[in-house]
Design an enzyme around this catalytic site. Structure first.
Site, PDB file in Angstrom:
ATOM      1  N   PHE A 148      -4.410  -5.560  31.632  1.00 27.99           N
ATOM      2  CA  PHE A 148      -3.399  -6.461  32.210  1.00 27.99           C
ATOM      3  C   PHE A 148      -2.689  -5.867  33.216  1.00 27.99           C
ATOM      4  O   PHE A 148      -1.613  -4.999  32.590  1.00 27.99           O
ATOM      5  CB  PHE A 148      -2.577  -7.390  31.159  1.00 27.99           C
ATOM      6  CG  PHE A 148      -1.776  -8.328  31.745  1.00 27.99           C
ATOM      7  CD1 PHE A 148      -2.433  -9.536  31.975  1.00 27.99           C
ATOM      8  CD2 PHE A 148      -0.520  -7.929  32.472  1.00 27.99           C
ATOM      9  CE1 PHE A 148      -1.808 -10.460  32.718  1.00 27.99           C
ATOM     10  CE2 PHE A 148       0.095  -8.944  33.088  1.00 27.99           C
ATOM     11  CZ  PHE A 148      -0.370 -10.249  33.349  1.00 27.99           C
ATOM     12  N   ASP A 234      -0.027   2.422  34.888  1.00 30.09           N
ATOM     13  CA  ASP A 234       0.900   1.062  34.966  1.00 30.09           C
ATOM     14  C   ASP A 234       1.913   1.110  34.036  1.00 30.09           C
ATOM     15  O   ASP A 234       1.413   0.856  32.581  1.00 30.09           O
ATOM     16  CB  ASP A 234      -0.099  -0.026  34.957  1.00 30.09           C
ATOM     17  CG  ASP A 234       0.581  -1.418  34.939  1.00 30.09           C
ATOM     18  OD1 ASP A 234       1.949  -1.268  34.874  1.00 30.09           O
ATOM     19  OD2 ASP A 234       0.013  -2.402  35.239  1.00 30.09           O
ATOM     20  N   LYS A 276       9.353  -4.893  35.419  1.00 29.84           N
ATOM     21  CA  LYS A 276      10.188  -5.550  34.441  1.00 29.84           C
ATOM     22  C   LYS A 276      11.634  -4.698  34.133  1.00 29.84           C
ATOM     23  O   LYS A 276      12.610  -5.169  34.589  1.00 29.84           O
ATOM     24  CB  LYS A 276       9.265  -5.189  33.075  1.00 29.84           C
ATOM     25  CG  LYS A 276       7.910  -6.348  33.103  1.00 29.84           C
ATOM     26  CD  LYS A 276       7.244  -6.509  32.073  1.00 29.84           C
ATOM     27  CE  LYS A 276       6.090  -7.605  32.527  1.00 29.84           C
ATOM     28  NZ  LYS A 276       4.965  -7.300  32.114  1.00 29.84           N
TER      29      LYS A 276
HETATM   30  C1  LIG Z   1       3.900  -7.716  33.247  1.00 27.90           C
HETATM   31  C2  LIG Z   1       3.076  -6.669  33.634  1.00 27.90           C
HETATM   32  C3  LIG Z   1       2.372  -6.508  34.747  1.00 27.90           C
HETATM   33  C4  LIG Z   1       2.721  -7.650  35.733  1.00 27.90           C
HETATM   34  O1  LIG Z   1       4.405  -7.992  36.195  1.00 27.90           O
HETATM   35  P1  LIG Z   1       4.710  -9.233  36.861  1.00 27.90           P
HETATM   36  O2  LIG Z   1       6.218  -8.980  37.027  1.00 27.90           O
HETATM   37  O3  LIG Z   1       4.634 -10.292  35.862  1.00 27.90           O
HETATM   38  O4  LIG Z   1       3.896  -9.488  37.998  1.00 27.90           O
HETATM   39  C5  LIG Z   1       1.778  -5.589  35.399  1.00 27.90           C
HETATM   40  N1  LIG Z   1       1.114  -4.594  34.558  1.00 27.90           N
HETATM   41  C6  LIG Z   1       1.545  -4.625  33.152  1.00 27.90           C
HETATM   42  C7  LIG Z   1       1.188  -3.639  32.248  1.00 27.90           C
HETATM   43  C8  LIG Z   1       2.656  -5.534  32.804  1.00 27.90           C
HETATM   44  O5  LIG Z   1       2.745  -5.838  31.414  1.00 27.90           O
END
Ligand SMILES: *Cc1c(COP(=O)(O)O)cnc(C)c1O
Length: 428
Positions: A148, A234, A276
């Site tokens: 994701f 990520d 985040k």
């Molecule tokens: C939440 C998330 C994203 C996307 O972030 P948004 O601010 O919702 O676009 C990307 N990678 C990971 C691992 C995430 O948990």
């Protein structure tokens, strides 16, 4: 006072409003929140809950942290946005701060996680053409099954969640999918021609808190070096103290406070993606970090964002990162995470509704003993809500538990008893 603030609507009225006027792109738990402070949120009727989602780990520092809110309000009253057509007096200070904090030469500021992932993909491709010498339009990036990384057209092109990508094609080419946590598959993929990089979540959060084998990240890091491909982490969800270290790629380091990035377990990415909790949930702030050798392939005019690097974001992110250090949130997540999993294990041994707990630090999940298409995990979350704790199922029968990292041991133990009581009295 205007009309809107005078009206005091009930939860069910507010849910009906969203249902009627908002796109149905989410399926929220039926609770309408009106206030937050630390580990708590309150609904419009005034009932208090423990927040065990933390806005998908954006609110690691706790709701409405006074230091972060103060930074936001002060800067909002001074200068909000200049665009990058001009310099502003907050960005440089933030860039120096964040690069020092995470140990990279440069940062590229964006707003949302998905934008930061997009930025990393573009950066990786450009590096591949201009530094590695791959022929234009031939670069491939390796990604993992169950990933994701956000919701843009390119990112969902390499998702294997049908909800995320069905009928959103045609898809962006240039990605190779391998199983998560499969080092042999990674090496095979790296041996193909034109590989630019490997994009990976150190723990797959959305997929259900899948933690790879202890040596997976170290081996992946080494293989990327060996095959001259960029190792792209990520850490939008796992980063910034959530898993009991500054970054999940820090591994099982035992730094007492701020990670010094000297642990043998630290698998330094070539490109680090954050979002985040970079703002503590107060503002959309994301970032891509890399060293000059990589970041300097992007020249003026080649990438950008109107809001990226705005002064509010800069001040908020500095405050949010300071709180991580000042309140020892890395250590708290590590210690309370161990306690939480041990307590969940005790519940599992006494009860067959839950079969497994997994996770790191305060990013954990329990697996409910039913099929992924059953409603059991959802119903259990509704029962937890009724008992004062908010959590959300992910992928059917998995419930993620990720409270703000400012939670105390006493609060955590109260939550353990809420969870135990709910599971014990739950009837399918
Ligand atoms: C939440 C998330 C994203 C996307 O972030 P948004 O601010 O919702 O676009 C990307 N990678 C990971 C691992 C995430 O948990």
């Amino acid at each position: 006072m205007n009309m809107i603030t005078q009206l005091k609507r009930s939860s069910s009225e507010l849910i009906a409003l969203e249902d009627q006027h908002g796109a149905h792109n989410y399926h929220p738990l039926p609770v309408v929140l009106a206030k937050g402070e630390g580990v708590y949120v309150w609904d419009v009727e005034g009932k208090r809950y423990y927040d065990f989602l933390s806005a998908y780990s954006a609110v690691n520092q706790g709701h409405c942290h006074p230091k972060i809110v103060d930074a936001l309000v002060q800067q909002a009253q001074t200068l909000t946005l200049t665009s990058r057509a001009f310099y502003n007096d907050a960005l440089g200070e933030y860039e120096a701060f964040v690069t020092q904090f995470f140990g990279f030469d440069k940062v590229l500021p964006m707003n949302t996680g998905a934008e930061a992932v997009e930025t990393a993909l573009k950066l990786c491709r450009k590096w591949a053409y201009e530094k590695k010498g791959i022929h234009e339009n031939e670069a491939k990036i390796i990604v993992c099954d169950g990933n994701f990384h956000g919701r843009t057209t390119t990112i969902i092109s390499f998702s294997n969640d049908p909800d995320a990508n069905k009928n959103f094609g045609p898809y962006t080419p240039g990605f190779i999918k391998i199983p998560y946590d499969d080092i042999e598959a990674l090496e095979k993929a790296l041996q193909q021609d034109n590989i630019a990089g490997f994009l990976v979540e150190p723990i797959q959060g959305e997929a259900g808190v899948y933690t790879p084998a202890d040596d997976f990240l170290a081996k992946a890091r080494a293989l990327c070096t060996q095959y001259n491909a960029l190792f792209i982490a990520d850490e939008v969800q796992t980063g910034i103290a959530r898993t009991g270290s500054l970054l999940a790629v820090c591994g099982n380091c035992t730094c007492e406070n701020k990670c010094e990035r000297q642990a043998a377990t630290y698998q330094r990415p070539d490109i680090l993606i954050l979002g985040k909790a970079l703002s503590g949930g107060a503002y959309p702030v994301s970032a891509v970090l890399a060293d000059d050798e990589i970041m300097m392939v992007i020249k003026p005019g080649q990438h950008g964002s109107t809001f990226g690097g705005n002064p509010i974001a800069a001040k908020v992110a500095m405050a949010a990162l300071s709180v991580i250090d000042e309140e020892h949130l890395i250590q708290n997540a590590r210690l309370l995470g161990k306690l939480f999993r041990a307590e969940m294990q005790k519940i599992i041994e006494k009860n067959d509704l839950v079969v497994k707990v997994r996770g790191k630090g305060l990013l954990n999940a329990i697996i409910v003993n039913d099929t992924p298409d059953s409603s059991t995990a959802w119903d259990l979350c509704v029962a937890l809500k009724d008992n004062g704790l908010l959590a959300k199922p992910t992928h059917g029968n998995i419930i993620r538990f990720a409270p703000p990292l400012v939670i105390t041991e006493a609060q955590l133990m109260e939550c353990v008893s809420i969870i135990e009581k709910t599971i014990t009295s739950f009837k399918k």
